[in-house]
Write a protein that holds these residues in place. Sequence first.
Motif, mmCIF file in Angstrom:
data_model
loop_
_atom_site.group_PDB
_atom_site.id
_atom_site.type_symbol
_atom_site.label_atom_id
_atom_site.label_comp_id
_atom_site.label_asym_id
_atom_site.label_seq_id
_atom_site.Cartn_x
_atom_site.Cartn_y
_atom_site.Cartn_z
ATOM 1 N N VAL A 1 -22.865 -73.103 -7.367
ATOM 2 C CA VAL A 1 -22.234 -72.477 -8.540
ATOM 3 C C VAL A 1 -20.722 -72.677 -8.484
ATOM 4 O O VAL A 1 -20.085 -73.028 -9.480
ATOM 5 N N MET A 2 -20.132 -72.469 -7.310
ATOM 6 C CA MET A 2 -18.676 -72.620 -7.170
ATOM 7 C C MET A 2 -18.244 -74.064 -7.406
ATOM 8 O O MET A 2 -17.184 -74.316 -7.973
ATOM 9 N N LYS A 3 -19.059 -75.018 -7.000
ATOM 10 C CA LYS A 3 -18.741 -76.430 -7.248
ATOM 11 C C LYS A 3 -18.721 -76.719 -8.747
ATOM 12 O O LYS A 3 -17.880 -77.476 -9.227
ATOM 13 N N ILE A 4 -19.648 -76.125 -9.483
ATOM 14 C CA ILE A 4 -19.670 -76.310 -10.937
ATOM 15 C C ILE A 4 -18.387 -75.760 -11.551
ATOM 16 O O ILE A 4 -17.738 -76.407 -12.368
ATOM 17 N N LEU A 5 -18.009 -74.536 -11.149
ATOM 18 C CA LEU A 5 -16.822 -73.895 -11.712
ATOM 19 C C LEU A 5 -15.552 -74.668 -11.373
ATOM 20 O O LEU A 5 -14.620 -74.724 -12.173
ATOM 21 N N THR A 6 -15.504 -75.262 -10.187
ATOM 22 C CA THR A 6 -14.331 -76.030 -9.777
ATOM 23 C C THR A 6 -14.248 -77.352 -10.537
ATOM 24 O O THR A 6 -13.185 -77.742 -11.010
ATOM 25 N N ALA A 7 -15.381 -78.038 -10.659
ATOM 26 C CA ALA A 7 -15.395 -79.354 -11.309
ATOM 27 C C ALA A 7 -15.281 -79.271 -12.828
ATOM 28 O O ALA A 7 -14.766 -80.181 -13.463
ATOM 29 N N PHE A 8 -15.751 -78.158 -13.391
ATOM 30 C CA PHE A 8 -15.775 -78.019 -14.846
ATOM 31 C C PHE A 8 -15.124 -76.692 -15.247
ATOM 32 O O PHE A 8 -15.807 -75.669 -15.382
ATOM 33 N N PRO A 9 -13.811 -76.687 -15.440
ATOM 34 C CA PRO A 9 -13.093 -75.436 -15.719
ATOM 35 C C PRO A 9 -13.474 -74.761 -17.032
ATOM 36 O O PRO A 9 -13.200 -73.582 -17.209
ATOM 37 N N GLU A 10 -14.150 -75.461 -17.927
ATOM 38 C CA GLU A 10 -14.566 -74.842 -19.190
ATOM 39 C C GLU A 10 -15.789 -73.946 -19.026
ATOM 40 O O GLU A 10 -16.189 -73.268 -19.957
ATOM 41 N N VAL A 11 -16.411 -73.957 -17.852
ATOM 42 C CA VAL A 11 -17.599 -73.148 -17.597
ATOM 43 C C VAL A 11 -17.168 -71.777 -17.088
ATOM 44 O O VAL A 11 -16.409 -71.677 -16.127
ATOM 45 N N GLU A 12 -17.640 -70.723 -17.750
ATOM 46 C CA GLU A 12 -17.354 -69.354 -17.310
ATOM 47 C C GLU A 12 -18.449 -68.912 -16.348
ATOM 48 O O GLU A 12 -19.641 -69.152 -16.596
ATOM 49 N N LEU A 13 -18.067 -68.247 -15.281
ATOM 50 C CA LEU A 13 -19.014 -67.790 -14.273
ATOM 51 C C LEU A 13 -20.067 -66.864 -14.871
ATOM 52 O O LEU A 13 -21.264 -67.056 -14.655
ATOM 53 N N TYR A 14 -19.641 -65.888 -15.642
ATOM 54 C CA TYR A 14 -20.575 -64.907 -16.188
ATOM 55 C C TYR A 14 -21.566 -65.571 -17.141
ATOM 56 O O TYR A 14 -22.741 -65.240 -17.154
ATOM 57 N N TRP A 15 -21.094 -66.528 -17.908
ATOM 58 C CA TRP A 15 -21.999 -67.255 -18.810
ATOM 59 C C TRP A 15 -23.000 -68.067 -17.999
ATOM 60 O O TRP A 15 -24.198 -68.070 -18.298
ATOM 61 N N LEU A 16 -22.520 -68.753 -16.970
ATOM 62 C CA LEU A 16 -23.396 -69.587 -16.161
ATOM 63 C C LEU A 16 -24.489 -68.772 -15.488
ATOM 64 O O LEU A 16 -25.651 -69.162 -15.481
ATOM 65 N N LEU A 17 -24.134 -67.610 -14.951
ATOM 66 C CA LEU A 17 -25.110 -66.803 -14.225
ATOM 67 C C LEU A 17 -25.993 -65.959 -15.132
ATOM 68 O O LEU A 17 -27.187 -65.796 -14.867
ATOM 69 N N ASN A 18 -25.415 -65.397 -16.206
ATOM 70 C CA ASN A 18 -26.153 -64.429 -17.026
ATOM 71 C C ASN A 18 -26.372 -64.847 -18.475
ATOM 72 O O ASN A 18 -27.070 -64.145 -19.209
ATOM 73 N N GLY A 19 -25.720 -65.898 -18.907
ATOM 74 C CA GLY A 19 -25.863 -66.325 -20.289
ATOM 75 C C GLY A 19 -25.022 -65.516 -21.262
ATOM 76 O O GLY A 19 -25.137 -65.679 -22.470
ATOM 77 N N LYS A 20 -24.178 -64.625 -20.746
ATOM 78 C CA LYS A 20 -23.321 -63.813 -21.610
ATOM 79 C C LYS A 20 -21.903 -64.348 -21.519
ATOM 80 O O LYS A 20 -21.435 -64.706 -20.458
ATOM 81 N N GLY A 21 -21.242 -64.383 -22.649
ATOM 82 C CA GLY A 21 -19.912 -64.979 -22.693
ATOM 83 C C GLY A 21 -19.989 -66.222 -23.545
ATOM 84 O O GLY A 21 -20.837 -66.334 -24.435
ATOM 85 N N SER A 22 -19.136 -67.178 -23.248
ATOM 86 C CA SER A 22 -19.104 -68.374 -24.084
ATOM 87 C C SER A 22 -19.025 -69.634 -23.238
ATOM 88 O O SER A 22 -18.568 -69.618 -22.114
ATOM 89 N N PHE A 23 -19.497 -70.705 -23.816
ATOM 90 C CA PHE A 23 -19.340 -72.038 -23.253
ATOM 91 C C PHE A 23 -19.125 -72.994 -24.408
ATOM 92 O O PHE A 23 -19.861 -72.947 -25.381
ATOM 93 N N PRO A 24 -18.111 -73.800 -24.354
ATOM 94 C CA PRO A 24 -17.076 -73.877 -23.329
ATOM 95 C C PRO A 24 -16.133 -72.681 -23.384
ATOM 96 O O PRO A 24 -16.027 -72.014 -24.411
ATOM 97 N N LYS A 25 -15.461 -72.451 -22.263
ATOM 98 C CA LYS A 25 -14.555 -71.319 -22.133
ATOM 99 C C LYS A 25 -13.433 -71.429 -23.156
ATOM 100 O O LYS A 25 -12.939 -72.512 -23.445
#
Length: 136
Positions: A51-75
Amino acid sequence: MINTTDFSKRLKKIIDYYGLSASAFADKLSVQRSSISHIISGRNKPSLEFVMKILTAFPEVELYWLLNGKGSFPKIIQEKIESTSPPISTSKIEKQVTQQSLPLEEKVVSTIQSNGKTIDKIVIFYTDGTFDAYQK
């Protein structure tokens, strides 16, 4: 707990958004190609490191969205947020400047003395998605 089916759907959305193949995505994250396949198929659950590698490589990805689907993508880009937020009062700015000019130890001591509480743990989050935790 992460719903692995929903996580894999969000992972596919990230891969599609960047126009990458699963193998190119794996290469960008420096993980084995089979890792991507196993997570997408639901065979394996994503690790924190993954998960941390995704967040580092792709800054538009929000952690909360990635894990829970809440929030927005792209950031949402930070400049847009700052331009739409209400202006800060001058007294708040002065307080922040004063607080920033103090050494960290003095800030901690003044915070402890002002609220009568004792600090048990401090966690510092960095913009690259990593963090450090300090505990008594």
